[in-house]
Enzyme design. Structure first.
Site, mmCIF file in Angstrom:
data_model
loop_
_atom_site.group_PDB
_atom_site.id
_atom_site.type_symbol
_atom_site.label_atom_id
_atom_site.label_comp_id
_atom_site.label_asym_id
_atom_site.label_seq_id
_atom_site.Cartn_x
_atom_site.Cartn_y
_atom_site.Cartn_z
ATOM 1 N N ALA A 111 0.389 -1.287 0.061
ATOM 2 C CA ALA A 111 0.085 -0.078 0.320
ATOM 3 C C ALA A 111 1.118 0.992 0.046
ATOM 4 O O ALA A 111 2.142 1.003 0.017
ATOM 5 C CB ALA A 111 -1.357 -0.256 1.267
ATOM 6 N N PHE A 112 -0.139 2.572 -0.646
ATOM 7 C CA PHE A 112 1.107 3.618 -0.373
ATOM 8 C C PHE A 112 1.989 4.633 0.662
ATOM 9 O O PHE A 112 2.845 5.404 0.653
ATOM 10 C CB PHE A 112 0.433 4.711 -1.704
ATOM 11 C CG PHE A 112 -0.776 5.373 -0.292
ATOM 12 C CD1 PHE A 112 -1.603 4.886 0.220
ATOM 13 C CD2 PHE A 112 -0.234 7.163 0.658
ATOM 14 C CE1 PHE A 112 -2.623 5.847 0.882
ATOM 15 C CE2 PHE A 112 -0.699 8.055 1.337
ATOM 16 C CZ PHE A 112 -2.038 7.326 0.988
ATOM 17 N N LYS A 113 0.868 3.783 2.222
ATOM 18 C CA LYS A 113 1.454 3.971 2.709
ATOM 19 C C LYS A 113 3.404 4.369 3.559
ATOM 20 O O LYS A 113 4.327 4.632 4.638
ATOM 21 C CB LYS A 113 0.932 3.695 3.982
ATOM 22 C CG LYS A 113 -0.370 3.999 4.152
ATOM 23 C CD LYS A 113 -1.301 3.736 5.461
ATOM 24 C CE LYS A 113 -3.000 5.119 5.105
ATOM 25 N NZ LYS A 113 -3.633 4.281 4.129
ATOM 26 N N ASP A 114 3.909 2.406 2.498
ATOM 27 C CA ASP A 114 5.222 2.086 2.967
ATOM 28 C C ASP A 114 6.194 3.695 2.317
ATOM 29 O O ASP A 114 7.303 3.660 3.297
ATOM 30 C CB ASP A 114 5.357 1.013 2.088
ATOM 31 C CG ASP A 114 4.818 -0.262 2.105
ATOM 32 O OD1 ASP A 114 4.619 -0.474 3.537
ATOM 33 O OD2 ASP A 114 4.561 -0.960 1.794
#
Ligand code: PLP
Length: 469
Positions: A111-114
């Protein structure tokens, strides 16, 4: 770069002051006193930089008190092919001329949160050593944030993570991503309750100032300013990938929940990146869509928040939204404080007749739309059929609204916020087949899992923290 609070009453702080903090002391959020401007010559010089170098150049504007060499090595250590799957870090895929997908979800938890949290893990490591401090991160998650935070902080010295999640409510894939971590500094706590109860326990811990101080309690939630800054980078990267000169304008479509991702796009625009439209997509939980259509902000209560098939957007009180309001009222902290008093007393506020609304309509770039379950299922099908690509349900919400708000002359970049394998049930519903699974995730659900169960009780959590750090 000095930071102030959106509510106007906190003293001047620097980037390293706020890196490890949550809310500002007056209950507001930290914001830079003014936006840095990237001059056209500088923008031109950024165009061909590799991702780690671009990240360094952009984060440096906001973090001028963080030692340059340490920031550079944190960016180089974070943005690698080994961690993000390709040297581009955020590769652009073209569906058809002027319609693209920016792949933000190729990191360890898909997910983009990485992208932000992997950098934060390395910044924390440096800063805790520099300040000779330890930190116990306590958080609640319904899926993506918790696993991204754990994967960013696992095995790091001076940090423990205590992550609460509602027992039996995450997808099997999400649960396995968290519970299979074997590092001793990661503590997964399955709470016998729902997500709101997990969050209440975390709030109760944070309200106990004595405990918080004694046990160095911290957070990496979505209001963390460094997360926003790290996300600004891929708007530049995406812009450069979709254009051949800096005279062109592009639009971005962003599936939104806590308003952190799209706010980073707004910051990029404020810095001078030629962004035309910021297309905000919500799911059934449409508080932000209502605001951008009408000027009325009416956050809903937890009980009115619907559970949907794009669960990471099931949010009715977007925490970063206050930063945007602060900006459009020209940094008037008293006015922001007054508006949030209206929220507390009357359930919302209406800016449609305010001077600030003209700024939203005329130069913020924001437009919005809403996508429902049928829309996302249909969009997943359409993108598969027309372009032979499988997108996740959140990305589908963005694509749905992007197609509605698209202007043929301008490139539209849709941000891919997760890979479909994380939300396989909806992919099966839409396509009648499973989502493609990256090879390193084969057998993930069968790995041994490590977690503790607990009642939703702050005292039980305090005891657990006391005996586990
Ligand atoms: C967190 C998340 C979002 C929402 O992003 P915000 O920054 O909270 O607006 C959208 N999609 C996915 C998959 C997410 O994990």
């Amino acid at each position: 770069m000095k930071y102030v609070s959106t509510r106007g009453h906190a003293a001047n702080q620097s980037f390293t002051d706020i890196l490890l903090e949550g809310l500002a002391p007056d209950g507001g959020l930290s914001v830079p006193e003014q936006w840095p401007r990237v001059m056209p010559v500088k923008l031109e010089a950024m165009r061909d930089l590799p991702y780690p170098r671009l990240a360094f150049e952009i984060v440096r504007f906001f973090a001028d008190d963080f030692p340059g060499a340490a920031l550079k090595s944190a960016c180089e250590k974070t943005y690698t092919k080994e961690i993000f799957g390709s040297p581009e870090i955020t590769p652009l895929r073209t569906l058809e001329p002027n319609l693209h997908i920016l792949g933000l979800s190729n990191g360890p938890t898909l997910a983009f949160k990485d992208i932000a949290l992997q950098l934060i893990g390395n910044l924390f490591e440096h800063e805790l050593a520099a300040q000779d401090r330890n930190l116990n991160v306590v958080g609640a998650t319904s899926g993506d944030t918790g696993s991204a935070a754990e994967h960013a902080l696992k095995g790091k010295p001076r940090v423990n993570v205590f992550m609460l999640s509602p027992q039996g409510r995450m997808s099997p894939f999400q649960r396995a991503q968290m519970f299979s971590l074997q590092e001793a500094n990661i503590h997964n706590i399955a709470v016998e309750g729902v997500f709101d109860e997990c969050q209440d326990v975390v709030k109760a811990i944070n309200a106990d100032a004595g405990f918080k101080e004694e046990h160095a309690i911290g957070a990496v939630n979505s209001i963390n300013w460094a997360r926003v800054v790290a996300q600004v980078v891929y708007y530049f990267k995406g812009y450069f990938a979709a254009t051949s000169s800096n005279d062109e304008q592009v639009s971005f479509a962003v599936p939104s929940g806590n308003f952190g991702n799209i706010f980073a796009g707004y910051v990029a625009k404020k810095m001078g990146l030629p962004i035309r439209r910021l297309v905000l997509a919500t799911n059934e939980n449409d508080v932000l869509d209502e605001f951008f259509r009408t000027g009325r902000y009416r956050p809903r209560k937890a009980a009115e928040t619907q559970e949907t098939s794009s669960p990471s957007m099931d949010i009715s009180k977007a925490s970063n939204f206050e930063r945007f309001i602060w900006d459009i009222v020209d940094g008037d902290g008293d006015k922001v404080a007054w508006l949030w008093e209206q929220v507390a007393q009357k359930g919302g506020f209406d800016l449609s007749t305010d001077r600030a609304w003209e700024k939203v309509e005329e130069d913020s770039g924001f437009v919005s739309g809403r996508s429902l379950h049928e829309d996302r299922v249909e969009t997943i099908r359409l993108v598969k059929k027309k372009y032979n690509q499988v997108i996740d349900p959140h990305t589908a919400d963005g694509v749905k609204v992007a197609l509605r708000q698209r202007e043929p002359r301008y490139p539209m970049i849709c941000l891919e916020t997760a890979l479909p394998v994380k939300f396989d049930a909806t992919i099966v519903e839409a396509l009648g087949e499973h989502a493609p699974r990256p090879p390193q995730f084969e057998g993930l659900e069968k790995l041994p899992q490590r977690f503790t169960t607990m009642k939703p009780d702050p005292e039980a959590l305090k005891d657990y923290i006391r005996s586990n750090h």
